[in-house]
Design a protein around this motif. Structure first.
Motif, PDB file in Angstrom:
ATOM      1  N   ILE A 198       3.757  73.933  27.804  1.00  0.00           N
ATOM      2  CA  ILE A 198       2.902  73.820  28.980  1.00  0.00           C
ATOM      3  C   ILE A 198       3.273  72.569  29.780  1.00  0.00           C
ATOM      4  CG2 ILE A 198       0.518  73.441  29.726  1.00  0.00           C
ATOM      5  CD1 ILE A 198      -0.347  75.289  27.437  1.00  0.00           C
ATOM      6  N   ALA A 199       3.567  71.476  29.075  1.00  0.00           N
ATOM      7  CA  ALA A 199       4.034  70.271  29.762  1.00  0.00           C
ATOM      8  C   ALA A 199       5.381  70.515  30.432  1.00  0.00           C
ATOM      9  CB  ALA A 199       4.138  69.113  28.767  1.00  0.00           C
ATOM     10  N   LEU A 200       6.231  71.318  29.802  1.00  0.00           N
ATOM     11  CA  LEU A 200       7.524  71.672  30.389  1.00  0.00           C
ATOM     12  C   LEU A 200       7.335  72.402  31.716  1.00  0.00           C
ATOM     13  CD1 LEU A 200      10.645  71.957  30.176  1.00  0.00           C
ATOM     14  CD2 LEU A 200      10.252  74.043  28.842  1.00  0.00           C
ATOM     15  N   SER A 201       6.313  73.235  31.803  1.00  0.00           N
ATOM     16  CA  SER A 201       6.034  73.949  33.051  1.00  0.00           C
ATOM     17  C   SER A 201       5.682  72.981  34.172  1.00  0.00           C
ATOM     18  CB  SER A 201       4.884  74.943  32.850  1.00  0.00           C
ATOM     19  OG  SER A 201       5.284  75.997  32.001  1.00  0.00           O
ATOM     20  N   PHE A 202       4.919  71.941  33.838  1.00  0.00           N
ATOM     21  CA  PHE A 202       4.575  70.937  34.843  1.00  0.00           C
ATOM     22  C   PHE A 202       5.828  70.218  35.330  1.00  0.00           C
ATOM     23  CE2 PHE A 202       3.579  66.492  35.855  1.00  0.00           C
ATOM     24  CZ  PHE A 202       2.688  66.670  36.894  1.00  0.00           C
ATOM     25  N   SER A 203       6.650  69.765  34.397  1.00  0.00           N
ATOM     26  CA  SER A 203       7.863  69.048  34.758  1.00  0.00           C
ATOM     27  C   SER A 203       8.818  69.937  35.550  1.00  0.00           C
ATOM     28  CB  SER A 203       8.550  68.518  33.496  1.00  0.00           C
ATOM     29  OG  SER A 203       9.714  67.797  33.811  1.00  0.00           O
ATOM     30  N   ASN A 204       8.952  71.181  35.122  1.00  0.00           N
ATOM     31  CA  ASN A 204       9.838  72.101  35.828  1.00  0.00           C
ATOM     32  C   ASN A 204       9.338  72.395  37.237  1.00  0.00           C
ATOM     33  OD1 ASN A 204      11.869  72.406  33.991  1.00  0.00           O
ATOM     34  ND2 ASN A 204      11.077  74.276  33.082  1.00  0.00           N
ATOM     35  N   GLY A 205       8.017  72.422  37.414  1.00  0.00           N
ATOM     36  CA  GLY A 205       7.473  72.588  38.753  1.00  0.00           C
ATOM     37  C   GLY A 205       7.910  71.463  39.667  1.00  0.00           C
ATOM     38  N   CYS A 206       7.929  70.240  39.127  1.00  0.00           N
ATOM     39  CA  CYS A 206       8.387  69.083  39.909  1.00  0.00           C
ATOM     40  C   CYS A 206       9.880  69.185  40.200  1.00  0.00           C
ATOM     41  CB  CYS A 206       8.081  67.786  39.150  1.00  0.00           C
ATOM     42  SG  CYS A 206       6.305  67.446  38.964  1.00  0.00           S
ATOM     43  N   VAL A 207      10.653  69.677  39.236  1.00  0.00           N
ATOM     44  CA  VAL A 207      12.089  69.870  39.450  1.00  0.00           C
ATOM     45  C   VAL A 207      12.330  70.837  40.611  1.00  0.00           C
ATOM     46  CG1 VAL A 207      14.192  70.871  38.461  1.00  0.00           C
ATOM     47  CG2 VAL A 207      12.793  69.316  37.088  1.00  0.00           C
ATOM     48  N   LEU A 208      11.581  71.944  40.627  1.00  0.00           N
ATOM     49  CA  LEU A 208      11.734  72.921  41.702  1.00  0.00           C
ATOM     50  C   LEU A 208      11.310  72.349  43.051  1.00  0.00           C
ATOM     51  CD1 LEU A 208      10.520  76.398  40.364  1.00  0.00           C
ATOM     52  CD2 LEU A 208      12.755  75.845  41.323  1.00  0.00           C
ATOM     53  N   GLU A 209      10.153  71.707  43.073  1.00  0.00           N
ATOM     54  CA  GLU A 209       9.619  71.186  44.332  1.00  0.00           C
ATOM     55  C   GLU A 209      10.525  70.114  44.910  1.00  0.00           C
ATOM     56  OE1 GLU A 209       6.896  70.640  47.543  1.00  0.00           O
ATOM     57  OE2 GLU A 209       7.417  72.283  46.192  1.00  0.00           O
ATOM     58  N   LEU A 210      10.994  69.198  44.070  1.00  0.00           N
ATOM     59  CA  LEU A 210      11.902  68.153  44.545  1.00  0.00           C
ATOM     60  C   LEU A 210      13.238  68.743  44.966  1.00  0.00           C
ATOM     61  CD1 LEU A 210      11.120  65.480  41.815  1.00  0.00           C
ATOM     62  CD2 LEU A 210      10.834  65.110  44.269  1.00  0.00           C
ATOM     63  N   GLY A 211      13.754  69.669  44.160  1.00  0.00           N
ATOM     64  CA  GLY A 211      15.074  70.230  44.431  1.00  0.00           C
ATOM     65  C   GLY A 211      15.177  70.949  45.755  1.00  0.00           C
ATOM     66  N   ARG A 212      14.086  71.593  46.172  1.00  0.00           N
ATOM     67  CA  ARG A 212      14.144  72.325  47.451  1.00  0.00           C
ATOM     68  C   ARG A 212      13.923  71.409  48.647  1.00  0.00           C
ATOM     69  NH1 ARG A 212       9.503  74.410  49.925  1.00  0.00           N
ATOM     70  NH2 ARG A 212       7.533  73.698  49.056  1.00  0.00           N
ATOM     71  N   LYS A 213      13.634  70.141  48.400  1.00  0.00           N
ATOM     72  CA  LYS A 213      13.415  69.193  49.493  1.00  0.00           C
ATOM     73  C   LYS A 213      14.359  68.011  49.403  1.00  0.00           C
ATOM     74  CE  LYS A 213       8.590  70.464  50.329  1.00  0.00           C
ATOM     75  NZ  LYS A 213       7.187  69.989  50.385  1.00  0.00           N
ATOM     76  N   LEU A 214      15.559  68.259  48.891  1.00  0.00           N
ATOM     77  CA  LEU A 214      16.655  67.289  48.937  1.00  0.00           C
ATOM     78  C   LEU A 214      17.632  67.794  49.992  1.00  0.00           C
ATOM     79  CD1 LEU A 214      17.239  66.635  45.105  1.00  0.00           C
ATOM     80  CD2 LEU A 214      15.909  65.258  46.707  1.00  0.00           C
ATOM     81  N   TRP A 215      17.547  67.263  51.191  1.00  0.00           N
ATOM     82  CA  TRP A 215      18.289  67.784  52.328  1.00  0.00           C
ATOM     83  C   TRP A 215      19.433  66.859  52.736  1.00  0.00           C
ATOM     84  CZ3 TRP A 215      14.526  70.182  56.495  1.00  0.00           C
ATOM     85  CH2 TRP A 215      13.777  71.202  55.895  1.00  0.00           C
ATOM     86  N   ALA A 216      20.351  67.435  53.452  1.00  0.00           N
ATOM     87  CA  ALA A 216      21.402  66.633  54.087  1.00  0.00           C
ATOM     88  C   ALA A 216      20.793  65.909  55.287  1.00  0.00           C
ATOM     89  CB  ALA A 216      22.546  67.530  54.544  1.00  0.00           C
ATOM     90  N   PRO A 217      21.230  64.675  55.576  1.00  0.00           N
ATOM     91  CA  PRO A 217      20.654  63.918  56.703  1.00  0.00           C
ATOM     92  C   PRO A 217      20.671  64.677  58.021  1.00  0.00           C
ATOM     93  CG  PRO A 217      22.025  62.485  55.368  1.00  0.00           C
ATOM     94  CD  PRO A 217      22.219  63.882  54.833  1.00  0.00           C
ATOM     95  N   GLU A 218      21.736  65.442  58.282  1.00  0.00           N
ATOM     96  CA  GLU A 218      21.817  66.150  59.561  1.00  0.00           C
ATOM     97  C   GLU A 218      20.848  67.334  59.640  1.00  0.00           C
ATOM     98  OE1 GLU A 218      25.794  67.266  57.453  1.00  0.00           O
ATOM     99  OE2 GLU A 218      24.258  65.681  57.340  1.00  0.00           O
ATOM    100  N   ASN A 219      20.292  67.740  58.493  1.00  0.00           N
ATOM    101  CA  ASN A 219      19.344  68.851  58.482  1.00  0.00           C
ATOM    102  C   ASN A 219      17.888  68.402  58.512  1.00  0.00           C
ATOM    103  OD1 ASN A 219      21.402  70.695  58.444  1.00  0.00           O
ATOM    104  ND2 ASN A 219      21.344  71.035  56.240  1.00  0.00           N
ATOM    105  N   GLU A 220      17.654  67.094  58.392  1.00  0.00           N
ATOM    106  CA  GLU A 220      16.280  66.587  58.445  1.00  0.00           C
ATOM    107  C   GLU A 220      15.681  66.875  59.821  1.00  0.00           C
ATOM    108  OE1 GLU A 220      14.701  65.422  55.923  1.00  0.00           O
ATOM    109  OE2 GLU A 220      16.192  64.653  54.514  1.00  0.00           O
ATOM    110  N   ARG A 221      14.383  67.223  59.823  1.00  0.00           N
ATOM    111  CA  ARG A 221      13.735  67.598  61.078  1.00  0.00           C
ATOM    112  C   ARG A 221      12.433  66.831  61.250  1.00  0.00           C
ATOM    113  NH1 ARG A 221      13.529  74.074  61.248  1.00  0.00           N
ATOM    114  NH2 ARG A 221      12.452  73.555  63.201  1.00  0.00           N
ATOM    115  N   LEU A 222      12.145  66.483  62.480  1.00  0.00           N
ATOM    116  CA  LEU A 222      10.899  65.804  62.814  1.00  0.00           C
ATOM    117  C   LEU A 222       9.718  66.677  62.412  1.00  0.00           C
ATOM    118  CD1 LEU A 222       9.451  63.429  64.277  1.00  0.00           C
ATOM    119  CD2 LEU A 222       9.553  64.839  66.358  1.00  0.00           C
TER     120      LEU A 222
END
Length: 303
Positions: free
Chosen positions: A181-205
């Motif tokens: 169950i703790a693994l599910s919490f940590s993995n949720g953070c892995v997914l959430e962070l991973g989808r919001k690691l962008w290239a600088p040129e793709n960052e948007r206001l």
């Protein structure tokens, strides 16, 4: 276009079934199976797995609906290309579809019985609070770490529901289940962070990303921390199932690959590296659940 055609486009852009269904099927089946393994019980019938998949599918669709509600104003202002702002479908329609899944979930929980409905209601209560940002939206947005942790708390609740499908009829969960169950919490953070690691040129206001907030290097470091936590918990599950060596070898190898990819992104945060981090986050989570749920069966962990 017909309504069906518009909804098909919507799912492809906002709730892609080709990616979501395999991950949720693995997640739900692994949760139920591991609960039985840790409890040294026989696997439940097919019906339990069907209920688990349908419930987690409903919950993840409702999570998407919740995002559409709380992000509606920002999407209209900063992401007009998304399906709702551009008029492909209306927010009202998506919300109604989300509401329509509630009685389905209730029926599934009641059919299974054993008090599963209470775990479902608990999960819905947290989901509702998330939708309205716990009543303090501005405070949460000013504290991105608190925002991340409070929203990812839904993951262990969903996992508690899924594993409860197996352990509730037996009167209690196995002691080692907390690791998963703790693994599910940590993995949720892995997914959430991973989808919001962008290239600088793709960052948007107006679009919040962790790379924009902390910079690519620090954001990648935080992602690696959660990869490490997930790896440690996965190894802990291996110890609990009596297969520590196999779990450790897989966890170490996968962690090493993830760290190399994160270091590449931190050094050269290109659009290609951004896409790789998003993909890798999903693959990591899939691997964790597949290993935790099914490797003990392959190695003879079920009596």
């Amino acid at each position: 276009m017909t309504l069906a055609e518009r909804l098909w486009i919507y799912q492809d852009e906002r709730f892609p079934l080709k990616k979501t269904v395999p991950l949720l099927a693995c997640f739900s089946a692994a949760s139920i199976t591991l609960s039985a393994v840790l409890g040294e019980r026989s696997l439940p019938g097919v019906g339990a797995y069907v209920v688990g998949f349908l419930l987690v599918f409903i919950l993840f669709f409702q999570l998407r609906v919740a995002d559409e509600v709380k992000d509606g104003a920002d999407d209209a202002r900063f992401r007009p290309e998304r399906p709702i702002p551009r008029g492909l479908v209306s927010l009202r329609l998506i919300v109604l579809l989300g509401i329509a899944t509630i009685p389905i979930g209730i029926v599934l929980a009641l059919i299974h019985g054993a008090g599963l409905i209470w775990l479902l209601l608990l999960t819905w209560a947290w989901l509702t609070a998330m939708t309205f940002e716990f009543g303090v939206p501005e405070s949460l947005k000013a504290r991105p770490v608190v925002y991340l942790l409070s929203h990812m708390a839904i993951m262990p609740l969903i996992d508690l529901l899924l594993t409860g499908i197996e352990w509730l009829p037996h009167g209690g969960a196995a002691p080692g289940l907390w690791l998963f169950i703790a693994l599910s919490f940590s993995n949720g953070c892995v997914l959430e962070l991973g989808r919001k690691l962008w290239a600088p040129e793709n960052e948007r206001l107006g679009v919040d990303t962790y790379s924009g907030l902390w910079g690519p290097k620090r954001a990648a470091q935080v992602w690696m921390v959660f990869i490490g936590i997930s790896a440690a918990l996965l190894i802990g599950v291996g110890v609990a199932t009596g297969h520590a060596l196999a779990f450790t070898l897989i966890a170490v190898a996968a962690t090493g690959y993830c760290i190399l990819a994160a270091l590449r992104y931190a050094t050269y945060p290109t659009p290609q590296a951004e896409k790789q981090m998003d993909t890798l986050a999903g693959l990591w989570v899939f691997l964790c659940y597949a290993v935790a749920g099914f490797l003990p069966l392959i190695l003879g962990g079920l009596p």
